[in-house]
Design a protein around this motif. Structure first.
Motif, PDB file in Angstrom:
ATOM      1  N   ALA A 176      -2.857 -25.535 -80.320  1.00  0.00           N
ATOM      2  CA  ALA A 176      -2.105 -25.251 -79.089  1.00  0.00           C
ATOM      3  C   ALA A 176      -1.957 -23.755 -78.840  1.00  0.00           C
ATOM      4  O   ALA A 176      -1.783 -23.336 -77.688  1.00  0.00           O
ATOM      5  CB  ALA A 176      -0.729 -25.903 -79.160  1.00  0.00           C
ATOM      6  N   LEU A 177      -2.027 -22.942 -79.878  1.00  0.00           N
ATOM      7  CA  LEU A 177      -1.892 -21.497 -79.709  1.00  0.00           C
ATOM      8  C   LEU A 177      -3.137 -20.876 -79.074  1.00  0.00           C
ATOM      9  O   LEU A 177      -3.109 -19.717 -78.659  1.00  0.00           O
ATOM     10  CB  LEU A 177      -1.624 -20.834 -81.060  1.00  0.00           C
ATOM     11  CG  LEU A 177      -0.308 -21.222 -81.743  1.00  0.00           C
ATOM     12  CD1 LEU A 177      -0.262 -20.651 -83.151  1.00  0.00           C
ATOM     13  CD2 LEU A 177       0.894 -20.749 -80.940  1.00  0.00           C
ATOM     14  N   GLU A 178      -4.212 -21.653 -78.989  1.00  0.00           N
ATOM     15  CA  GLU A 178      -5.481 -21.101 -78.505  1.00  0.00           C
ATOM     16  C   GLU A 178      -5.974 -21.725 -77.211  1.00  0.00           C
ATOM     17  O   GLU A 178      -6.993 -21.286 -76.669  1.00  0.00           O
ATOM     18  CB  GLU A 178      -6.554 -21.280 -79.598  1.00  0.00           C
ATOM     19  CG  GLU A 178      -6.217 -20.565 -80.898  1.00  0.00           C
ATOM     20  CD  GLU A 178      -7.206 -20.855 -82.012  1.00  0.00           C
ATOM     21  OE1 GLU A 178      -8.141 -21.666 -81.772  1.00  0.00           O
ATOM     22  OE2 GLU A 178      -7.045 -20.296 -83.112  1.00  0.00           O
ATOM     23  N   VAL A 179      -5.281 -22.734 -76.674  1.00  0.00           N
ATOM     24  CA  VAL A 179      -5.769 -23.465 -75.508  1.00  0.00           C
ATOM     25  C   VAL A 179      -5.260 -22.835 -74.214  1.00  0.00           C
ATOM     26  O   VAL A 179      -4.076 -22.495 -74.091  1.00  0.00           O
ATOM     27  CB  VAL A 179      -5.320 -24.944 -75.563  1.00  0.00           C
ATOM     28  CG1 VAL A 179      -5.747 -25.687 -74.301  1.00  0.00           C
ATOM     29  CG2 VAL A 179      -5.910 -25.629 -76.785  1.00  0.00           C
ATOM     30  N   ASP A 180      -6.144 -22.691 -73.231  1.00  0.00           N
ATOM     31  CA  ASP A 180      -5.755 -22.316 -71.869  1.00  0.00           C
ATOM     32  C   ASP A 180      -5.305 -23.599 -71.170  1.00  0.00           C
ATOM     33  O   ASP A 180      -6.115 -24.317 -70.585  1.00  0.00           O
ATOM     34  CB  ASP A 180      -6.935 -21.682 -71.138  1.00  0.00           C
ATOM     35  CG  ASP A 180      -6.608 -21.364 -69.671  1.00  0.00           C
ATOM     36  OD1 ASP A 180      -5.432 -21.459 -69.280  1.00  0.00           O
ATOM     37  OD2 ASP A 180      -7.553 -21.055 -68.914  1.00  0.00           O
ATOM     38  N   VAL A 181      -4.017 -23.883 -71.252  1.00  0.00           N
ATOM     39  CA  VAL A 181      -3.548 -25.194 -70.789  1.00  0.00           C
ATOM     40  C   VAL A 181      -3.732 -25.379 -69.293  1.00  0.00           C
ATOM     41  O   VAL A 181      -3.953 -26.507 -68.824  1.00  0.00           O
ATOM     42  CB  VAL A 181      -2.071 -25.417 -71.187  1.00  0.00           C
ATOM     43  CG1 VAL A 181      -1.933 -25.456 -72.702  1.00  0.00           C
ATOM     44  CG2 VAL A 181      -1.150 -24.383 -70.575  1.00  0.00           C
ATOM     45  N   MET A 182      -3.664 -24.296 -68.523  1.00  0.00           N
ATOM     46  CA  MET A 182      -3.761 -24.458 -67.075  1.00  0.00           C
ATOM     47  C   MET A 182      -5.168 -24.803 -66.612  1.00  0.00           C
ATOM     48  O   MET A 182      -5.374 -25.144 -65.449  1.00  0.00           O
ATOM     49  CB  MET A 182      -3.238 -23.214 -66.364  1.00  0.00           C
ATOM     50  CG  MET A 182      -1.722 -23.060 -66.476  1.00  0.00           C
ATOM     51  SD  MET A 182      -0.788 -24.579 -66.127  1.00  0.00           S
ATOM     52  CE  MET A 182      -1.178 -24.829 -64.389  1.00  0.00           C
ATOM     53  N   ALA A 183      -6.138 -24.750 -67.523  1.00  0.00           N
ATOM     54  CA  ALA A 183      -7.475 -25.255 -67.193  1.00  0.00           C
ATOM     55  C   ALA A 183      -7.495 -26.777 -67.171  1.00  0.00           C
ATOM     56  O   ALA A 183      -8.454 -27.383 -66.694  1.00  0.00           O
ATOM     57  CB  ALA A 183      -8.489 -24.732 -68.209  1.00  0.00           C
ATOM     58  N   HIS A 184      -6.405 -27.391 -67.669  1.00  0.00           N
ATOM     59  CA  HIS A 184      -6.353 -28.849 -67.780  1.00  0.00           C
ATOM     60  C   HIS A 184      -5.172 -29.468 -67.026  1.00  0.00           C
ATOM     61  O   HIS A 184      -5.022 -30.688 -67.033  1.00  0.00           O
ATOM     62  CB  HIS A 184      -6.252 -29.256 -69.257  1.00  0.00           C
ATOM     63  CG  HIS A 184      -7.354 -28.704 -70.111  1.00  0.00           C
ATOM     64  ND1 HIS A 184      -8.574 -29.334 -70.256  1.00  0.00           N
ATOM     65  CD2 HIS A 184      -7.420 -27.579 -70.866  1.00  0.00           C
ATOM     66  CE1 HIS A 184      -9.339 -28.628 -71.066  1.00  0.00           C
ATOM     67  NE2 HIS A 184      -8.662 -27.557 -71.458  1.00  0.00           N
TER      68      HIS A 184
END
Length: 280
Positions: A104-112
């Motif tokens: 979770a520290l590495e994910v660009d969440v707004m891409a999903h």
């Protein structure tokens, strides 16, 4: 045992997929689906929101979020062993759950995710505070999320909502309350989890404010609070001397006695001090 959604009980899911909780991943599974649905309700109306969940494990809270009407859930799970269990939930809720096997520290969440977004999570103990600070200190405010509904160790939850002159008051309280309304909405005993942790837990609900509660220079506010609370028993004129030679005069200008300690100073005065320091 009946469940809230027709899927197998979580204890059965854990046995089927051999999901023994790993201490190194900060895992403590919440198996009571009535409790997970209650946590989901603490986040408010989810029907028009995408929900970000971190550390779903076998999917207890995930199921609660979906049952309570979340438009869509993005669940980020570092442990690949949990992915088959999450896939079974996704199959039962077509188009409403995306499970990512990632850190979770590495994910660009707004891409999903599609706004509006709420974050609801039983955060892994080993990354919970770091994630919260990231969510509270984005480069642009307001952030991508409308609210955070997060489970922490009880002591961490108390630090988030603490007031000046209390034992738990510190940097985390200032960062949270500067930009959010924060309150504890639920307490959970150790026996609610598998394995049972040695501490009690609590759910904190944070609602973002449109603007910070008081004007401040964010970078300097973070520096002031870090320095002040790293040496919380020292007088501020001592703990903040690294700010510069004018710090005692700047404290006085902000209405702060130089002999006061950080734990005695309100958020409003810390914000005022940050602007005075920034001005030079």
């Amino acid at each position: 045992m009946a469940t809230i959604d027709g899927l197998p009980p979580l204890r059965e899911v854990i046995n089927t997929h051999d999901l023994v909780a790993k201490k190194q991943l900060g895992q403590n599974f919440l198996l009571d689906l009535n409790l997970t649905a209650k946590i989901a309700r603490c986040a408010g109306d989810l029907s028009a929101c995408d929900v970000l969940e971190i550390g779903p494990g076998p999917g207890g809270l995930t199921r609660g979020l979906l049952v309570e009407g979340a438009r869509r859930v993005l669940a980020i799970e570092k442990d690949p062993r949990c992915m088959p269990a999450l896939a079974e939930i996704a199959a039962a809720y077509p188009g409403r759950l995306q499970a990512l096997n990632a850190d979770a520290l590495e994910v660009d969440v707004m891409a999903h995710l599609t706004p509006p977004v709420r974050v609801v999570a039983n955060l892994p103990y080993n990354v919970g505070t770091e994630l919260l600070i990231r969510w509270l200190t984005p480069q642009i405010w307001p952030p991508f999320w409308q609210s955070l509904t997060l489970m922490f160790q009880k002591e961490v939850a108390e630090r988030i909502v603490a007031k000046p002159r209390s034992d738990h008051y510190g940097r985390l309280a200032l960062l949270a309350q500067w930009r959010c309304d924060a309150k504890i909405v639920m307490h959970l005993p150790p026996e609610a989890f598998t394995p049972a942790p040695k501490v009690h837990s609590a759910v904190v609900h944070l609602t973002r404010l449109p603007e910070p509660r008081f004007p401040a220079d964010e970078a300097i506010l973070q520096r002031l609070t870090a320095m002040g609370f790293n040496q919380r028993r020292k007088m501020l004129r001592s703990s903040l001397k690294g700010i510069g030679p004018q710090i005692e005069a700047q404290l006085l200008e902000a209405g702060i006695p130089p002999t006061a300690r950080a734990e005695e100073i309100s958020l409003e005065k810390f914000c005022a001090l940050s602007l005075i320091v920034a001005r030079g």
